[in-house]
Write a protein that holds these residues in place. Sequence first.
Motif, short mmCIF file in Angstrom:
data_model
loop_
_atom_site.label_atom_id
_atom_site.label_comp_id
_atom_site.label_asym_id
_atom_site.label_seq_id
_atom_site.Cartn_x
_atom_site.Cartn_y
_atom_site.Cartn_z
N LEU A 1 3.44 -1.68 4.02
CA LEU A 1 2.62 -0.47 4.12
C LEU A 1 3.52 0.76 4.15
N ALA B 1 -2.54 4.89 -3.62
CA ALA B 1 -3.75 5.59 -3.20
C ALA B 1 -4.01 6.91 -3.91
N PHE C 1 0.87 -1.18 0.00
CA PHE C 1 0.00 0.00 0.00
C PHE C 1 0.89 1.22 0.00
N PHE D 1 -8.67 -0.87 1.12
CA PHE D 1 -7.57 -1.82 0.92
C PHE D 1 -7.64 -2.92 1.96
N ARG D 2 -7.80 -2.53 3.22
CA ARG D 2 -7.85 -3.51 4.30
C ARG D 2 -9.13 -4.37 4.24
N THR E 1 2.91 4.95 4.14
CA THR E 1 1.97 6.07 4.13
C THR E 1 2.74 7.36 4.40
N GLY F 1 0.55 5.28 -0.03
CA GLY F 1 -0.48 6.31 0.07
C GLY F 1 -0.13 7.50 0.93
N ARG G 1 -7.12 7.89 4.66
CA ARG G 1 -7.72 6.96 5.62
C ARG G 1 -8.78 6.09 4.96
N ARG H 1 -9.12 5.30 1.71
CA ARG H 1 -8.59 4.38 0.70
C ARG H 1 -7.84 3.23 1.36
N TYR H 2 -7.18 3.50 2.47
CA TYR H 2 -6.57 2.40 3.22
C TYR H 2 -7.66 1.49 3.80
N ASN I 1 -2.55 8.62 6.92
CA ASN I 1 -3.86 8.10 7.30
C ASN I 1 -4.70 9.15 8.02
#
Length: 354
Positions: free
Chosen positions: A234, A264, A201, A218-219, A236, A203, A212, A214-215, A206
Amino acid sequence: MQKTGSDDGAPARRRRSARPTVQDVALLADVSPMTVSRVLSGGKNVRPQVRERVERAVAELGYHRNENARSLRPGHRSGLIGVVITNIANPYYADMQQGIEEVATAHSRRILVGNSREDVGLEQQLVADFMGRRVEGLIVVPADPASSGHLSAESLSGTPVVLASRAVDDLDVDTVLIDDVGGAFKATTVLLKEGHRRIAFLGNRNSLFTGRRRYQGFRQAHEAYGVEVVPELLRTGQQDVGSAEKAMLELLALADPPTAVFSANNRNTVGAIRAIESVRRRSRDADGAAAKEIRLFGFDSFEFADLSPVPLSIVAHDPRDLGRRVAGLLFERIDGTAEGRPPRHIELPVSLDQ
């Protein structure tokens, strides 16, 4: 000398008017309007305690200096709309701005654009500057979902505001969003169905609204597919192409690098492409063999995305349409056609370009 305060000891305060004036500030600060003007213009010949009283009164009343007062005749509108974006270097916002301008032009208005650089303090200053120019409405891509005081109806003295792309906690105003969660969920599901189990990921922070959400998508896709998210994959906090490229190079240098990447936003996607191509070229130069392919799925399109040297799919939507929709809601408030309606929250759909 006539006192500006009341004789019975009650504070010399007025109820906040729709458009607080210099006279209102002067009354509350117990000074002359000329002193208020000197403070607001940066004059140095004002005692510190007097300056502090004036500044406190300005904040309490929500006063915004009228930069257009000399050019506006009574009863005339400024013809201006204030637009605050977060990253002027991102072509996404240029497209959104074009959509806003289309609608503003159709309503015989012009727009003023400010770049907050994801800085809440700068965003507050831009809003204050626009209010000082008596804009008829504001369109804001907010920098912080937890910062809303300067965008409240009271702070803006009733000037309508519409949020674009991001919402703000505890601020119930017209808002146009993108289906961030659904788009990220669908894109990640495609990668999982293709057999990828080590999906990176890439991005924004968060703490940012879109990052936040888009994550979250993903999750959720991993959870729905019964696959664990790999923490070491990950990354970010990347706000530009350079930082995204660096983060992607870190991922590629892992002993067990990702086989796919969900990016992201378009700045992260471009950075990922640069990093992947850089490693690929070095691999060919070293032993003549091509580097292992990495699958890339990015949110938001960008110019020349179809020419990417890396296998790329896109979660696509039209930022110009976002601009048109946001501006349309704003002018309904300005023109009074939406008077009495509760705030509207619109989420625009996305599509997958594979």
